[in-house]
Design a protein around this motif. Structure first.
Motif, PDB file in Angstrom:
ATOM      1  N   ILE A  99      24.942  -3.776 -11.878  1.00  0.00           N
ATOM      2  CA  ILE A  99      26.008  -4.316 -11.028  1.00  0.00           C
ATOM      3  C   ILE A  99      27.309  -4.187 -11.807  1.00  0.00           C
ATOM      4  O   ILE A  99      27.387  -4.622 -12.962  1.00  0.00           O
ATOM      5  CB  ILE A  99      25.780  -5.820 -10.723  1.00  0.00           C
ATOM      6  CG1 ILE A  99      24.416  -6.063 -10.074  1.00  0.00           C
ATOM      7  CG2 ILE A  99      26.903  -6.363  -9.848  1.00  0.00           C
ATOM      8  CD1 ILE A  99      24.039  -7.557 -10.016  1.00  0.00           C
ATOM      9  N   LYS A 100      28.323  -3.587 -11.195  1.00  0.00           N
ATOM     10  CA  LYS A 100      29.625  -3.511 -11.846  1.00  0.00           C
ATOM     11  C   LYS A 100      30.540  -4.587 -11.259  1.00  0.00           C
ATOM     12  O   LYS A 100      30.879  -4.546 -10.065  1.00  0.00           O
ATOM     13  CB  LYS A 100      30.236  -2.117 -11.676  1.00  0.00           C
ATOM     14  CG  LYS A 100      29.388  -1.029 -12.362  1.00  0.00           C
ATOM     15  CD  LYS A 100      30.128   0.283 -12.449  1.00  0.00           C
ATOM     16  CE  LYS A 100      31.161   0.242 -13.557  1.00  0.00           C
ATOM     17  NZ  LYS A 100      31.863   1.558 -13.672  1.00  0.00           N
ATOM     18  N   ILE A 101      30.905  -5.530 -12.103  1.00  0.00           N
ATOM     19  CA  ILE A 101      31.741  -6.654 -11.666  1.00  0.00           C
ATOM     20  C   ILE A 101      33.175  -6.165 -11.502  1.00  0.00           C
ATOM     21  O   ILE A 101      33.774  -5.629 -12.438  1.00  0.00           O
ATOM     22  CB  ILE A 101      31.682  -7.808 -12.687  1.00  0.00           C
ATOM     23  CG1 ILE A 101      30.225  -8.238 -12.904  1.00  0.00           C
ATOM     24  CG2 ILE A 101      32.559  -8.971 -12.238  1.00  0.00           C
ATOM     25  CD1 ILE A 101      30.036  -9.208 -14.070  1.00  0.00           C
TER      26      ILE A 101
ATOM     27  N   LEU B 241      24.539   7.088 -10.710  1.00  0.00           N
ATOM     28  CA  LEU B 241      25.407   7.240  -9.548  1.00  0.00           C
ATOM     29  C   LEU B 241      25.978   5.878  -9.188  1.00  0.00           C
ATOM     30  O   LEU B 241      25.247   4.889  -9.144  1.00  0.00           O
ATOM     31  CB  LEU B 241      24.613   7.819  -8.370  1.00  0.00           C
ATOM     32  CG  LEU B 241      24.023   9.211  -8.622  1.00  0.00           C
ATOM     33  CD1 LEU B 241      23.120   9.628  -7.469  1.00  0.00           C
ATOM     34  CD2 LEU B 241      25.141  10.232  -8.818  1.00  0.00           C
ATOM     35  N   GLU B 242      27.295   5.813  -8.964  1.00  0.00           N
ATOM     36  CA  GLU B 242      27.936   4.558  -8.592  1.00  0.00           C
ATOM     37  C   GLU B 242      28.246   4.572  -7.105  1.00  0.00           C
ATOM     38  O   GLU B 242      28.908   5.482  -6.612  1.00  0.00           O
ATOM     39  CB  GLU B 242      29.234   4.353  -9.397  1.00  0.00           C
ATOM     40  CG  GLU B 242      28.977   4.239 -10.886  1.00  0.00           C
ATOM     41  CD  GLU B 242      30.193   3.723 -11.664  1.00  0.00           C
ATOM     42  OE1 GLU B 242      31.238   3.434 -11.041  1.00  0.00           O
ATOM     43  OE2 GLU B 242      30.069   3.609 -12.895  1.00  0.00           O
ATOM     44  N   ILE B 243      27.744   3.569  -6.407  1.00  0.00           N
ATOM     45  CA  ILE B 243      28.064   3.454  -4.986  1.00  0.00           C
ATOM     46  C   ILE B 243      28.713   2.096  -4.724  1.00  0.00           C
ATOM     47  O   ILE B 243      28.488   1.148  -5.468  1.00  0.00           O
ATOM     48  CB  ILE B 243      26.810   3.611  -4.094  1.00  0.00           C
ATOM     49  CG1 ILE B 243      25.849   2.439  -4.298  1.00  0.00           C
ATOM     50  CG2 ILE B 243      26.091   4.925  -4.383  1.00  0.00           C
ATOM     51  CD1 ILE B 243      25.010   2.154  -3.085  1.00  0.00           C
TER      52      ILE B 243
ATOM     53  N   VAL C 291      28.690   8.878 -12.189  1.00  0.00           N
ATOM     54  CA  VAL C 291      29.530   9.594 -11.233  1.00  0.00           C
ATOM     55  C   VAL C 291      29.639   8.761  -9.950  1.00  0.00           C
ATOM     56  O   VAL C 291      28.646   8.222  -9.464  1.00  0.00           O
ATOM     57  CB  VAL C 291      28.930  10.990 -10.915  1.00  0.00           C
ATOM     58  CG1 VAL C 291      29.786  11.732  -9.901  1.00  0.00           C
ATOM     59  CG2 VAL C 291      28.792  11.810 -12.188  1.00  0.00           C
ATOM     60  N   ASN C 292      30.873   8.658  -9.438  1.00  0.00           N
ATOM     61  CA  ASN C 292      31.098   7.909  -8.199  1.00  0.00           C
ATOM     62  C   ASN C 292      30.714   8.730  -6.980  1.00  0.00           C
ATOM     63  O   ASN C 292      31.042   9.910  -6.891  1.00  0.00           O
ATOM     64  CB  ASN C 292      32.571   7.512  -8.082  1.00  0.00           C
ATOM     65  CG  ASN C 292      32.983   6.504  -9.136  1.00  0.00           C
ATOM     66  OD1 ASN C 292      32.698   5.319  -9.003  1.00  0.00           O
ATOM     67  ND2 ASN C 292      33.623   6.984 -10.190  1.00  0.00           N
ATOM     68  N   LEU C 293      30.043   8.085  -6.029  1.00  0.00           N
ATOM     69  CA  LEU C 293      29.741   8.738  -4.758  1.00  0.00           C
ATOM     70  C   LEU C 293      30.553   8.077  -3.662  1.00  0.00           C
ATOM     71  O   LEU C 293      30.688   6.857  -3.636  1.00  0.00           O
ATOM     72  CB  LEU C 293      28.254   8.593  -4.418  1.00  0.00           C
ATOM     73  CG  LEU C 293      27.237   9.401  -5.213  1.00  0.00           C
ATOM     74  CD1 LEU C 293      25.857   9.214  -4.591  1.00  0.00           C
ATOM     75  CD2 LEU C 293      27.605  10.877  -5.222  1.00  0.00           C
TER      76      LEU C 293
ATOM     77  N   PHE D  46      29.629   7.340 -20.301  1.00  0.00           N
ATOM     78  CA  PHE D  46      30.995   7.495 -19.793  1.00  0.00           C
ATOM     79  C   PHE D  46      30.976   7.593 -18.265  1.00  0.00           C
ATOM     80  O   PHE D  46      30.065   8.201 -17.691  1.00  0.00           O
ATOM     81  CB  PHE D  46      31.643   8.773 -20.342  1.00  0.00           C
ATOM     82  CG  PHE D  46      31.902   8.735 -21.822  1.00  0.00           C
ATOM     83  CD1 PHE D  46      33.153   8.359 -22.310  1.00  0.00           C
ATOM     84  CD2 PHE D  46      30.908   9.065 -22.731  1.00  0.00           C
ATOM     85  CE1 PHE D  46      33.404   8.326 -23.681  1.00  0.00           C
ATOM     86  CE2 PHE D  46      31.150   9.030 -24.100  1.00  0.00           C
ATOM     87  CZ  PHE D  46      32.408   8.660 -24.572  1.00  0.00           C
ATOM     88  N   GLU D  47      31.998   6.999 -17.639  1.00  0.00           N
ATOM     89  CA  GLU D  47      32.156   7.177 -16.195  1.00  0.00           C
ATOM     90  C   GLU D  47      33.103   8.343 -15.939  1.00  0.00           C
ATOM     91  O   GLU D  47      34.177   8.428 -16.550  1.00  0.00           O
ATOM     92  CB  GLU D  47      32.722   5.910 -15.530  1.00  0.00           C
ATOM     93  CG  GLU D  47      32.945   6.094 -14.018  1.00  0.00           C
ATOM     94  CD  GLU D  47      33.418   4.844 -13.292  1.00  0.00           C
ATOM     95  OE1 GLU D  47      33.616   3.800 -13.946  1.00  0.00           O
ATOM     96  OE2 GLU D  47      33.593   4.929 -12.055  1.00  0.00           O
ATOM     97  N   ALA D  48      32.700   9.230 -15.043  1.00  0.00           N
ATOM     98  CA  ALA D  48      33.556  10.349 -14.644  1.00  0.00           C
ATOM     99  C   ALA D  48      34.555   9.865 -13.600  1.00  0.00           C
ATOM    100  O   ALA D  48      34.167   9.302 -12.578  1.00  0.00           O
ATOM    101  CB  ALA D  48      32.702  11.481 -14.062  1.00  0.00           C
TER     102      ALA D  48
ATOM    103  N   LEU E  88      25.797  -0.491  -8.535  1.00  0.00           N
ATOM    104  CA  LEU E  88      26.593  -1.016  -7.422  1.00  0.00           C
ATOM    105  C   LEU E  88      27.992  -1.311  -7.953  1.00  0.00           C
ATOM    106  O   LEU E  88      28.185  -2.193  -8.788  1.00  0.00           O
ATOM    107  CB  LEU E  88      25.926  -2.283  -6.870  1.00  0.00           C
ATOM    108  CG  LEU E  88      26.526  -2.909  -5.617  1.00  0.00           C
ATOM    109  CD1 LEU E  88      26.624  -1.908  -4.473  1.00  0.00           C
ATOM    110  CD2 LEU E  88      25.697  -4.119  -5.182  1.00  0.00           C
ATOM    111  N   ASP E  89      28.977  -0.523  -7.482  1.00  0.00           N
ATOM    112  CA  ASP E  89      30.352  -0.551  -7.999  1.00  0.00           C
ATOM    113  C   ASP E  89      31.198  -1.624  -7.300  1.00  0.00           C
ATOM    114  O   ASP E  89      30.895  -2.005  -6.164  1.00  0.00           O
ATOM    115  CB  ASP E  89      30.977   0.833  -7.757  1.00  0.00           C
ATOM    116  CG  ASP E  89      32.126   1.140  -8.712  1.00  0.00           C
ATOM    117  OD1 ASP E  89      32.496   0.283  -9.522  1.00  0.00           O
ATOM    118  OD2 ASP E  89      32.638   2.278  -8.637  1.00  0.00           O
ATOM    119  N   ASP E  90      32.228  -2.090  -7.982  1.00  0.00           N
ATOM    120  CA  ASP E  90      33.219  -3.014  -7.403  1.00  0.00           C
ATOM    121  C   ASP E  90      32.579  -4.250  -6.793  1.00  0.00           C
ATOM    122  O   ASP E  90      33.038  -4.744  -5.756  1.00  0.00           O
ATOM    123  CB  ASP E  90      34.058  -2.309  -6.317  1.00  0.00           C
ATOM    124  CG  ASP E  90      34.773  -1.078  -6.832  1.00  0.00           C
ATOM    125  OD1 ASP E  90      34.864  -0.926  -8.062  1.00  0.00           O
ATOM    126  OD2 ASP E  90      35.231  -0.276  -6.004  1.00  0.00           O
TER     127      ASP E  90
HETATM  128 MG    MG Z   1      33.098   3.572 -10.385  1.00  0.00          MG
END
Ligand code: MG
Ligand code: C2E
Ligand code: MG
Ligand code: MG
Length: 280
Positions: free
Chosen positions: A196-198, A145-147, A113-115, A58-60, A175-177
Motif C-alpha cells: 500500500i502506498k500512503i 505494478l502500481e495501480i 511502473v505505474n499503470l 526504484f519507481e519509474a 496500490l498507489d495514492d
Molecule cells: Mg506511483
C-alpha cells in the motif's frame, strides 16, 4: 454536450477554449511523433526499506524530453495519452524500457511502473506485460505494478481477473495514492496487494496535524495485519522520516532520499545523513 453543461455552455464560444482545444490537438499529434522519435524517458526515484536502511528499488516516472519545450511532467501528457488511446503503446513501451533498465542495476533491485486505469480497459494489457517481461529477461518478482484505487471502481470483475492474471505471472502489485479519491477499505479486501502506498498528502502535514499521524498509523497497522507492506510517498524531511519510521511504515520514498533521476545518474546507495536520523 454543451446543453448538459448548463451555464458552462458559454465556455464553448470563448475564444480561449478554441485555443485550448487547438493546443490539445497539437499536443496529441506531438505525442504520436514523440513516441515514434524516442522522446519519452522514464526517470527513477529510489524506494527505501526502513528496516534494512537500503534502497529496495526504484519507481519509474515518465518524462517527455520535448525538443523545444524541454522536460514535460506526466501530469501534462498522460491525460492526453489516455484520451487518445496512445496510453496503450506508451504504457507497453514504458514497461519494456523499465525492465530493460532494471537489468543493468546491481543486486535484486526492483522496478515499479505505474499503470493507467485506461490500460485496464484494454484487452491486451496482460499480453503486453508478458511481452515486456520476456523481452528483458527481468525476474518477475523484481517487477512491481502500481495501480490507483480508481482502477477498482471500473468494471470490478474484469479488473480483478486482470489483477489475478498479472499476479499469476509473479509480478508484484502495489496500490498507489492510498487514502485519496474514492478510497474505500473494501478495496483492500478485494485483492491481496503486496504493497500500500500512503498518499503524500498525509505525509506532507505529518508534523503539523495530529489527524495525519493517526491516519498513517492506522494504514500501517492495517497493512501489517493484512500482510501488505506500506510505503510512504513524498517524504521530504528528516522529521517526516522519523515519524513514519515510528509509525511502523516499511518503506519510504521522496525527495529526502532522492529525486527522480535519469538512468545514467542513478546512485544505488544512500547518503549517511539520510539514514542516521535519530528518534527525537
Ligand atoms: Mg506511483
Ligand atoms: P505517482 O505514481 O503517485 O508518483 C509520485 C509523484 O510524486 C511523482 O510525480 C514524483 O515525482 C512526485 N514526488 C516524489 N517524491 C516527492 C516529494 O518528496 N515531494 C513531492 N512534492 N513530490 C514527490 P510525477 O513524476 O510528476 O508523476 C505524477 C503522476 O504521473 C504519478 O503519480 C503517476 O500517477 C503518473 N505517472 C508517472 N509515470 C507514469 C507512467 O509511466 N505511466 C502512467 N500511466 N502514469 C505515470
Ligand atoms: Mg503515488
Ligand atoms: Mg499520484
Amino acid at each position: 454536450g454543451a446543453k448538459s453543461q448548463g451555464r458552462g455552455t458559454y465556455r464553448f464560444f470563448e475564444p480561449d477554449m478554441d485555443v485550448q482545444l487547438q493546443a490539445r490537438r497539437v499536443l496529441e499529434l506531438d505525442l504520436r511523433k514523440a513516441l515514434a522519435n524516442g522522446e519519452f524517458e522514464p526517470f527513477y526515484q529510489p524506494q527505501v526499506n526502513i528496516a534494512s536502511s537500503e534502497i529496495s528499488g526504484f519507481e519509474a516516472l515518465l518524462r517527455w524530453r520535448h525538443p523545444e519545450r524541454g522536460l514535460i511532467p506526466p501530469g501534462e501528457f498522460i491525460p492526453i495519452a489516455e484520451d487518445t488511446g496512445l496510453i496503450a503503446p506508451l504504457g507497453e513501451w514504458v514497461l519494456a524500457k523499465a525492465c530493460k533498465d532494471a537489468m543493468t542495476w546491481p543486486g535484486n533491485l526492483k522496478v515499479a511502473v505505474n499503470l493507467s486505469p485506461v490500460q485496464f480497459r484494454n484487452k491486451g494489457l496482460v499480453t503486453s506485460v508478458v511481452n515486456a517481461l520476456s523481452a528483458s529477461g527481468l525476474a518477475p518478482d523484481r517487477r512491481e505494478l502500481e495501480i490507483t484505487e480508481s482502477v477498482l471502481l471500473q468494471d470490478n470483475d474484469a479488473t480483478l481477473t486482470i489483477l489475478h492474471e498479472l499476479r499469476g505471472l509473479g509480478v508484484r502489485i502495489a496500490l498507489d495514492d492510498f487514502g485519496t479519491g474514492y478510497s474505500s477499505l473494501s478495496y483492500l479486501r478485494s485483492f491481496p496487494f503486496d504493497k500500500i502506498k500512503i498518499d503524500q498528502s498525509f505525509v506532507r502535514e505529518l508534523s503539523t496535524r495530529a489527524d495525519c499521524l493517526a491516519i498513517v498509523q492506522s494504514i500501517t497497522r492495517l497493512g501489517e495485519s493484512l500482510g501488505m507492506s506500506t510505503t510512504a510517498e513524498g517524504v521530504e524531511t528528516e522529521d517526516q522520516f522519523v515519524q513514519l519510521r515510528a509509525a511502523g511504515c516499511t518503506e519510504v520514498q521522496g525527495y529526502y532520499f532522492g529525486f527522480p533521476k535519469p538512468l545514467k545518474e542513478l546512485v544505488f546507495s544512500l547518503a549517511p545523513r539520510q539514514l542516521s536520523a535519530e528518534v527525537a
